[in-house]
Scaffold this motif. Structure first.
Motif, PDB file in Angstrom:
ATOM      1  N   VAL A 202       0.800  -1.155   0.182  1.00 22.16           N
ATOM      2  CA  VAL A 202      -0.081   0.016   0.048  1.00 22.16           C
ATOM      3  C   VAL A 202       0.964   1.326  -0.180  1.00 22.16           C
ATOM      4  O   VAL A 202       0.240   2.243  -0.159  1.00 22.16           O
ATOM      5  N   ASP A 203       2.163   0.956   0.149  1.00 14.75           N
ATOM      6  CA  ASP A 203       3.005   2.271   0.000  1.00 14.75           C
ATOM      7  C   ASP A 203       3.918   2.124  -1.158  1.00 14.75           C
ATOM      8  O   ASP A 203       4.891   1.452  -1.283  1.00 14.75           O
ATOM      9  N   PRO A 204       3.685   3.146  -1.800  1.00 17.82           N
ATOM     10  CA  PRO A 204       4.428   3.146  -3.402  1.00 17.82           C
ATOM     11  C   PRO A 204       5.868   3.372  -3.039  1.00 17.82           C
ATOM     12  O   PRO A 204       6.900   3.215  -3.931  1.00 17.82           O
ATOM     13  N   ASP A 205       6.440   4.124  -1.823  1.00 14.86           N
ATOM     14  CA  ASP A 205       7.605   4.155  -1.545  1.00 14.86           C
ATOM     15  C   ASP A 205       8.472   3.045  -1.199  1.00 14.86           C
ATOM     16  O   ASP A 205       9.717   3.154  -0.892  1.00 14.86           O
ATOM     17  N   VAL A 206       7.722   1.895  -0.836  1.00 15.81           N
ATOM     18  CA  VAL A 206       8.356   0.928  -0.350  1.00 15.81           C
ATOM     19  C   VAL A 206       9.235   0.189  -1.559  1.00 15.81           C
ATOM     20  O   VAL A 206       8.702  -0.188  -2.777  1.00 15.81           O
ATOM     21  N   PRO A 207      10.573  -0.026  -1.469  1.00 19.53           N
ATOM     22  CA  PRO A 207      11.254  -0.726  -2.592  1.00 19.53           C
ATOM     23  C   PRO A 207      10.591  -2.056  -3.149  1.00 19.53           C
ATOM     24  O   PRO A 207      10.131  -2.935  -2.244  1.00 19.53           O
ATOM     25  N   GLY A 208      10.422  -2.273  -4.386  1.00 18.52           N
ATOM     26  CA  GLY A 208       9.641  -3.212  -4.874  1.00 18.52           C
ATOM     27  C   GLY A 208       8.402  -3.341  -4.770  1.00 18.52           C
ATOM     28  O   GLY A 208       7.599  -4.522  -5.176  1.00 18.52           O
ATOM     29  N   GLY A 246      -4.799 -16.262  13.003  1.00 19.82           N
ATOM     30  CA  GLY A 246      -5.594 -15.942  14.175  1.00 19.82           C
ATOM     31  C   GLY A 246      -5.532 -14.304  14.291  1.00 19.82           C
ATOM     32  O   GLY A 246      -5.802 -13.789  15.506  1.00 19.82           O
ATOM     33  N   ALA A 247      -5.267 -13.600  13.595  1.00 22.21           N
ATOM     34  CA  ALA A 247      -5.055 -12.295  13.586  1.00 22.21           C
ATOM     35  C   ALA A 247      -6.533 -11.614  14.002  1.00 22.21           C
ATOM     36  O   ALA A 247      -7.390 -11.932  13.740  1.00 22.21           O
ATOM     37  N   THR A 248      -6.035 -10.583  14.802  1.00 23.77           N
ATOM     38  CA  THR A 248      -7.365  -9.655  15.249  1.00 23.77           C
ATOM     39  C   THR A 248      -7.137  -8.123  14.835  1.00 23.77           C
ATOM     40  O   THR A 248      -8.086  -7.459  15.229  1.00 23.77           O
ATOM     41  N   SER A 249      -5.887  -8.092  14.245  1.00 25.80           N
ATOM     42  CA  SER A 249      -5.632  -6.382  13.907  1.00 25.80           C
ATOM     43  C   SER A 249      -4.724  -6.196  12.707  1.00 25.80           C
ATOM     44  O   SER A 249      -4.127  -7.290  12.328  1.00 25.80           O
ATOM     45  N   THR A 250      -4.842  -5.143  11.957  1.00 25.58           N
ATOM     46  CA  THR A 250      -3.937  -4.557  11.150  1.00 25.58           C
ATOM     47  C   THR A 250      -3.082  -3.471  11.741  1.00 25.58           C
ATOM     48  O   THR A 250      -3.240  -2.952  12.550  1.00 25.58           O
ATOM     49  N   ASP A 251      -1.948  -3.339  10.869  1.00 26.97           N
ATOM     50  CA  ASP A 251      -0.878  -2.509  11.553  1.00 26.97           C
ATOM     51  C   ASP A 251      -0.466  -1.598  10.299  1.00 26.97           C
ATOM     52  O   ASP A 251      -0.033  -2.080   9.164  1.00 26.97           O
ATOM     53  N   HIS A 252      -0.515  -0.190  10.215  1.00 21.01           N
ATOM     54  CA  HIS A 252      -0.180   0.738   9.194  1.00 21.01           C
ATOM     55  C   HIS A 252       0.912   1.730   9.720  1.00 21.01           C
ATOM     56  O   HIS A 252       0.729   2.438  10.544  1.00 21.01           O
ATOM     57  N   GLY A 253       2.201   1.613   9.157  1.00 21.02           N
ATOM     58  CA  GLY A 253       3.328   2.415   9.495  1.00 21.02           C
ATOM     59  C   GLY A 253       3.445   3.636   8.638  1.00 21.02           C
ATOM     60  O   GLY A 253       4.368   3.509   7.783  1.00 21.02           O
ATOM     61  N   HIS A 254       2.793   4.575   8.465  1.00 22.09           N
ATOM     62  CA  HIS A 254       2.821   5.755   7.593  1.00 22.09           C
ATOM     63  C   HIS A 254       3.676   6.782   7.982  1.00 22.09           C
ATOM     64  O   HIS A 254       3.393   7.107   9.135  1.00 22.09           O
ATOM     65  N   PRO A 255       4.311   7.486   7.178  1.00 24.08           N
ATOM     66  CA  PRO A 255       5.033   8.655   7.648  1.00 24.08           C
ATOM     67  C   PRO A 255       4.119   9.733   8.124  1.00 24.08           C
ATOM     68  O   PRO A 255       4.329  10.398   8.841  1.00 24.08           O
ATOM     69  N   THR A 256       2.960   9.685   7.814  1.00 20.27           N
ATOM     70  CA  THR A 256       1.834  10.737   8.184  1.00 20.27           C
ATOM     71  C   THR A 256       0.421   9.983   8.728  1.00 20.27           C
ATOM     72  O   THR A 256       0.324   8.894   8.287  1.00 20.27           O
ATOM     73  N   PHE A 287      -1.937   8.245  -2.021  1.00 16.97           N
ATOM     74  CA  PHE A 287      -2.663   6.771  -2.272  1.00 16.97           C
ATOM     75  C   PHE A 287      -2.334   6.223  -0.811  1.00 16.97           C
ATOM     76  O   PHE A 287      -3.524   5.527  -0.430  1.00 16.97           O
ATOM     77  N   ARG A 288      -1.359   6.461   0.106  1.00 14.00           N
ATOM     78  CA  ARG A 288      -1.333   6.004   1.211  1.00 14.00           C
ATOM     79  C   ARG A 288      -2.459   6.551   2.070  1.00 14.00           C
ATOM     80  O   ARG A 288      -3.079   5.790   3.109  1.00 14.00           O
ATOM     81  N   ALA A 289      -3.002   7.667   1.860  1.00 16.12           N
ATOM     82  CA  ALA A 289      -3.995   8.308   2.495  1.00 16.12           C
ATOM     83  C   ALA A 289      -5.153   7.627   2.202  1.00 16.12           C
ATOM     84  O   ALA A 289      -6.022   7.263   3.004  1.00 16.12           O
ATOM     85  N   GLN A 290      -5.258   7.406   0.731  1.00 19.91           N
ATOM     86  CA  GLN A 290      -6.664   6.706   0.294  1.00 19.91           C
ATOM     87  C   GLN A 290      -6.907   5.234   1.118  1.00 19.91           C
ATOM     88  O   GLN A 290      -7.767   4.737   1.155  1.00 19.91           O
ATOM     89  N   MET A 291      -5.613   4.534   1.236  1.00 29.40           N
ATOM     90  CA  MET A 291      -5.621   3.116   1.543  1.00 29.40           C
ATOM     91  C   MET A 291      -5.674   3.272   3.073  1.00 29.40           C
ATOM     92  O   MET A 291      -6.306   2.239   3.549  1.00 29.40           O
ATOM     93  N   LEU A 292      -5.683   3.945   3.967  1.00 26.27           N
ATOM     94  CA  LEU A 292      -5.822   3.952   5.324  1.00 26.27           C
ATOM     95  C   LEU A 292      -7.458   4.189   5.338  1.00 26.27           C
ATOM     96  O   LEU A 292      -7.930   3.143   6.299  1.00 26.27           O
ATOM     97  N   THR A 293      -8.246   4.760   4.478  1.00 26.50           N
ATOM     98  CA  THR A 293      -9.558   4.707   4.692  1.00 26.50           C
ATOM     99  C   THR A 293     -10.165   3.386   4.086  1.00 26.50           C
ATOM    100  O   THR A 293     -11.253   3.011   4.602  1.00 26.50           O
ATOM    101  N   GLU A 294      -9.353   2.901   3.050  1.00 21.01           N
ATOM    102  CA  GLU A 294      -9.873   1.613   2.572  1.00 21.01           C
ATOM    103  C   GLU A 294      -9.811   0.659   3.617  1.00 21.01           C
ATOM    104  O   GLU A 294     -10.491  -0.272   3.786  1.00 21.01           O
TER     105      GLU A 294
END
Length: 472
Positions: A202-208, A246-256, A287-294
């Protein structure tokens, strides 16, 4: 010469005798509660394979970026500390030499939370009460190395010894979760679950990033060349993490913490631009902003709790990143806004009591100005504990002082340790419980809270809030 340290029974409690007595009483009621560790970065392979930890340096130094960054700040190279290079070049492989570096420089940790965590582990796990030094380095190394060969020091045994009720690891969206599957199939009763960290796709700045999208499509059988197929692939992976990990959560490490709520056709066009590579900085951030809402929308469907760890400026030291890669102590805090940034997401989902979005920050200036008012209003929001650079006695005190008056205790989620260093988990929870009891004791002493109420709050902060918030 080597000195002695002691884990004083009143450590971190107030200096005032009357208030300290209240803190002591509060802590006695929660000290032995099970540990809920709902977010962290321990390796699930430890629990799947249950093999001995290899040596003291590999346990305490090489994987711990808190330890590494302090030694590096003193001019000690990461290659001297045995940190692998990306190019496979030579680094120190003699683990005893690496341990000696820590022992000879242990004084640099005085006054830091790392000193509290390390000495807690040394004493409670290995019975060591000597401050590491040049004189005792080899002897302490031998004590720990010999202990690690015993069955009672293997990962599963330590999990049980630490009184852990549940621990969550964090895996990327392309992980097959084989270790979690093996844990479940082993029959062991320990509960190790995963958390879904979709940043690589979800982060276009991630290599690859472009290659990751193709891999996501292959894993799910969805057409990730289209925005619709991409979203379906993410939903499929979330279900996989729930079923297998068994996941109960997601995690999002965004710069903002920026969010957006674009029309479908605009979001699809944006996806096409970032998918093809070379996205402009503005497109990547949007795009990162949109994906947090998604991701919030998907959580209203599948029930996963959403964590937003916003604000770190990753890989601030380009030389360290280019030679050794990420997570080597080079990340830094940065100013982070929330009121305006989260408004698109909250306008759509913030009033839903069936959604839980947990906010973390590295920007303490946002505590009273933005985070506490937001969590004190929107049903969907909760506040994560003092995090990373502020996961410390003083950081915890500042957090409670600035958050509580507006958000209260019950719009927070207790404590999570967020660590790669397994042996620091009991120490971190011990520090958090003591810091909370110290804060509560002051409220009682000032007649702002009754003692019975403080007892209940202390229990909730140590145990129930994390268990409830993360749906454990």
């Amino acid at each position: 010469m080597s000195g002695q340290f002691t884990l004083h029974p009143d450590r971190l409690f107030p200096a005032d005798p009357a208030t300290r007595a209240i803190a002591r009483e509060l802590h006695a009621g929660i000290a032995n509660l099970p540990i809920i560790s709902p977010h962290g970065h321990t390796d699930p392979a430890w629990f799947a394979e249950n093999q001995p930890f290899p040596d003291p340096a590999s346990l305490f130094i090489i994987p711990d970026h808190y330890v590494l960054r302090m030694l590096y700040s003193q001019g000690i190279g990461l290659d001297e500390l045995g940190v692998p290079r990306l190019d496979g070049g030579p680094v120190e492989t003699d683990k005893r030499k690496i341990w000696r570096i820590l022992a000879e420089n242990f004084h640099v940790y005085r006054g830091t939370p790392s000193y509290l965590w390390l000495t807690h582990a040394f004493q409670t796990v290995f019975g060591i009460t000597e401050v590491p030094s040049k004189d005792n380095a080899d002897r302490l190394y031998d004590i720990i190395a010999e202990a690690l060969e015993k069955p009672e020091f293997r990962p599963r045994a330590l999990y049980e010894r630490f009184n852990i009720e549940v621990i969550a690891t964090t895996e990327g969206p392309l992980d097959d979760l084989r270790h979690h599957r093996k844990i479940r199939e082993s029959g062991w009763k320990g509960r190790v679950i995963s958390a879904f960290r979709p940043d690589p796709v979800v982060d276009p700045d991630v290599p690859g990033f472009a290659d990751n999208l193709q891999a996501l499509g292959r894993l799910t059988g969805q057409d990730t060349a289209t925005y619709r197929g991409y979203l379906q692939a993410l939903a499929d992976r979330r279900r996989y993490f729930m079923e297998v990990g068994g996941a109960t959560s997601t995690d999002h490490g965004h710069p903002t913490a920026r969010t957006a709520d674009l029309q479908d056709e605009d979001a699809a066009a944006l996806y096409d631009r970032v998918r093809q590579g070379g996205a402009l900085a503005d497109d990547a951030e949007l795009f990162r902003a949109q994906m947090l809402t998604e991701m919030a929308r998907m959580s209203t469907v599948d029930g996963l709790v959403m964590q937003i760890h916003a604000g770190p400026r990753r890989d601030h030291n380009p030389e360290i990143f280019s030679v050794f890669g990420k997570d080597k102590g080079g990340d830094m805090p940065g100013p982070t806004g929330y009121v305006d940034e989260l408004r698109p997401l909250l306008a759509r989902f913030g009033n839903r009591a069936d959604l839980t979005v947990i906010l973390f920050t590295l920007d303490e200036t946002a505590y009273a100005r933005e985070l506490a008012p937001l969590a004190g209003h929107y049903p969907a929001l909760r506040l994560g504990p003092a995090w990373w650079f502020h996961d410390s006695p003083e950081g915890m005190r500042r957090y409670r002082e600035q958050m509580t008056e507006t958000a209260g205790f019950y719009n927070t989620v207790g404590f999570n340790d967020d660590t790669r260093a397994f042996l620091s988990i009991p120490a971190r929870h011990d520090v958090a419980r003591r810091a909370d009891c110290a804060f509560l004791a002051r409220l009682v002493a000032e007649h702002r809270l009754g003692l019975d109420e403080a007892r209940e709050v202390a229990h909730d902060l140590a145990y129930r809030l994390a268990k409830t918030a993360y749906r454990l």
